[in-house]
Write a protein that holds these residues in place. Structure first.
Motif, PDB file in Angstrom:
ATOM      1  N   THR A 246      23.636  50.762  64.386  1.00  0.00           N
ATOM      2  CA  THR A 246      24.445  51.162  65.537  1.00  0.00           C
ATOM      3  C   THR A 246      25.895  50.872  65.217  1.00  0.00           C
ATOM      4  O   THR A 246      26.231  49.767  64.778  1.00  0.00           O
ATOM      5  CB  THR A 246      24.018  50.391  66.798  1.00  0.00           C
ATOM      6  OG1 THR A 246      22.641  50.649  67.065  1.00  0.00           O
ATOM      7  CG2 THR A 246      24.845  50.824  67.999  1.00  0.00           C
ATOM      8  N   LYS A 247      26.754  51.847  65.395  1.00  0.00           N
ATOM      9  CA  LYS A 247      28.169  51.649  65.083  1.00  0.00           C
ATOM     10  C   LYS A 247      29.044  52.385  66.085  1.00  0.00           C
ATOM     11  O   LYS A 247      28.567  53.242  66.832  1.00  0.00           O
ATOM     12  CB  LYS A 247      28.466  52.148  63.666  1.00  0.00           C
ATOM     13  CG  LYS A 247      28.182  53.619  63.434  1.00  0.00           C
ATOM     14  CD  LYS A 247      28.414  54.035  61.990  1.00  0.00           C
ATOM     15  CE  LYS A 247      29.869  54.065  61.616  1.00  0.00           C
ATOM     16  NZ  LYS A 247      30.115  54.640  60.285  1.00  0.00           N
ATOM     17  N   LYS A 248      30.306  52.049  66.075  1.00  0.00           N
ATOM     18  CA  LYS A 248      31.269  52.665  66.986  1.00  0.00           C
ATOM     19  C   LYS A 248      31.979  53.799  66.261  1.00  0.00           C
ATOM     20  O   LYS A 248      32.558  53.597  65.195  1.00  0.00           O
ATOM     21  CB  LYS A 248      32.274  51.615  67.466  1.00  0.00           C
ATOM     22  CG  LYS A 248      33.151  52.084  68.615  1.00  0.00           C
ATOM     23  CD  LYS A 248      34.114  50.997  69.047  1.00  0.00           C
ATOM     24  CE  LYS A 248      33.426  49.920  69.828  1.00  0.00           C
ATOM     25  NZ  LYS A 248      34.390  48.955  70.409  1.00  0.00           N
ATOM     26  N   PHE A 249      31.923  54.999  66.852  1.00  0.00           N
ATOM     27  CA  PHE A 249      32.546  56.169  66.258  1.00  0.00           C
ATOM     28  C   PHE A 249      33.839  56.510  66.994  1.00  0.00           C
ATOM     29  O   PHE A 249      33.914  56.405  68.215  1.00  0.00           O
ATOM     30  CB  PHE A 249      31.611  57.390  66.331  1.00  0.00           C
ATOM     31  CG  PHE A 249      30.377  57.262  65.480  1.00  0.00           C
ATOM     32  CD1 PHE A 249      30.386  57.672  64.159  1.00  0.00           C
ATOM     33  CD2 PHE A 249      29.213  56.724  66.012  1.00  0.00           C
ATOM     34  CE1 PHE A 249      29.250  57.565  63.373  1.00  0.00           C
ATOM     35  CE2 PHE A 249      28.071  56.608  65.241  1.00  0.00           C
ATOM     36  CZ  PHE A 249      28.087  57.032  63.918  1.00  0.00           C
ATOM     37  N   LYS A 250      34.841  56.930  66.239  1.00  0.00           N
ATOM     38  CA  LYS A 250      36.094  57.383  66.831  1.00  0.00           C
ATOM     39  C   LYS A 250      36.023  58.895  66.997  1.00  0.00           C
ATOM     40  O   LYS A 250      35.755  59.625  66.041  1.00  0.00           O
ATOM     41  CB  LYS A 250      37.279  57.007  65.945  1.00  0.00           C
ATOM     42  CG  LYS A 250      38.633  57.277  66.566  1.00  0.00           C
ATOM     43  CD  LYS A 250      39.738  56.756  65.642  1.00  0.00           C
ATOM     44  CE  LYS A 250      41.113  56.930  66.270  1.00  0.00           C
ATOM     45  NZ  LYS A 250      42.179  56.396  65.400  1.00  0.00           N
ATOM     46  N   ARG A 251      36.227  59.387  68.237  1.00  0.00           N
ATOM     47  CA  ARG A 251      36.136  60.809  68.536  1.00  0.00           C
ATOM     48  C   ARG A 251      37.485  61.346  69.014  1.00  0.00           C
ATOM     49  O   ARG A 251      38.302  60.610  69.549  1.00  0.00           O
ATOM     50  CB  ARG A 251      35.098  61.069  69.630  1.00  0.00           C
ATOM     51  CG  ARG A 251      33.769  60.356  69.464  1.00  0.00           C
ATOM     52  CD  ARG A 251      32.916  60.999  68.415  1.00  0.00           C
ATOM     53  NE  ARG A 251      31.532  60.536  68.513  1.00  0.00           N
ATOM     54  CZ  ARG A 251      30.623  60.706  67.582  1.00  0.00           C
ATOM     55  NH1 ARG A 251      30.940  61.316  66.438  1.00  0.00           N
ATOM     56  NH2 ARG A 251      29.394  60.254  67.740  1.00  0.00           N
TER      57      ARG A 251
END
Length: 228
Positions: A58-63
């Motif tokens: 699980t990771k944080k994505f920049k959109r």
């Protein structure tokens, strides 16, 4: 958002959008130009190769997207958010009522099955934070499936800690498996006076009350000892 959209964020009618007063309330967005794009972060699932195998992380994505698209995405997520919150509130209210209405022959066991303790070092290299590098303690401090809970009787409550003789088939299943159903059918062989048993799972992704807090204190205390 709950305060903004509900008369009472603890009222099931409001959370299920059946309240005649607040069911049509909407988020008051400010005026904006949709020519602009906005950056935001979103948690998501990804795969990472560790050695010869792939693991899910699980990771944080920049959109990056237009403001209107982000608003629509947020609005689409609201029904699920309301349903999730309603389940939590309903379950806690039900547990509270059960505690109040216990008779002399009933017991309520409120438990939390937490993950193993991941060990720490006073100083760590960056690569330890990625993939499956960080190990877990097994059978130390009873952390192979910390089981913390409270046993509620009519006039008393008692802390319950994991028995060292308890074993499990898979930590990740959180006891949602065929084995627990079989064990429940065999309980009367041990407790002949047992009349009935109910086993309830609470909503995912939130604290489980006192048992969850006890497990958290134990792990954070271990973290503090490592830092010292």
């Amino acid at each position: 958002m709950l305060v903004m959209l509900c008369c009472d964020k603890y009222n099931l009618k409001c959370l299920s959008r059946r309240c005649q007063i607040c069911k049509n309330k909407v988020i008051p967005y400010n005026e904006f130009s949709n020519d602009q794009e906005i950056e935001y972060y979103e948690w998501g699932r990804d795969k990472k190769k560790v050695g010869q195998k792939e693991i899910n992380i699980t990771k944080k994505f920049k959109r990056t997207t237009q403001i209107r698209n982000l608003i629509l995405k947020r609005e689409d997520s609201l029904p699920k958010f309301f349903s999730h919150t309603a389940n939590i509130i309903n379950q806690y209210q039900t547990i509270t009522e059960l505690k109040k209405s216990l008779n002399d022959y009933e017991t309520l066991v409120h438990m939390d099955f937490s993950e193993n303790y991941s060990y720490r070092f006073a100083k760590e290299v960056q690569s330890l934070h990625f993939g499956g590098s960080r190990g877990q303690l097994v059978n130390a401090l009873d952390t192979i499936h910390q089981q913390w809970g409270l046993i509620y009787r009519k006039h008393s409550s008692l802390y319950l800690k994991k028995s060292p003789n308890i074993t499990t088939d898979s930590p990740s299943s959180q006891y949602r498996n065929k084995y627990i159903f079989y064990i429940m059918t065999q309980l009367q062989n041990v407790f002949s006076s047992l009349k009935s048993v109910t086993w309830n799972y609470q909503e995912v992704g939130h604290g489980k009350g006192t048992p969850d807090g006890v497990g958290a204190v134990v792990k954070r205390t271990a973290d503090y000892q490592v830092k010292c």
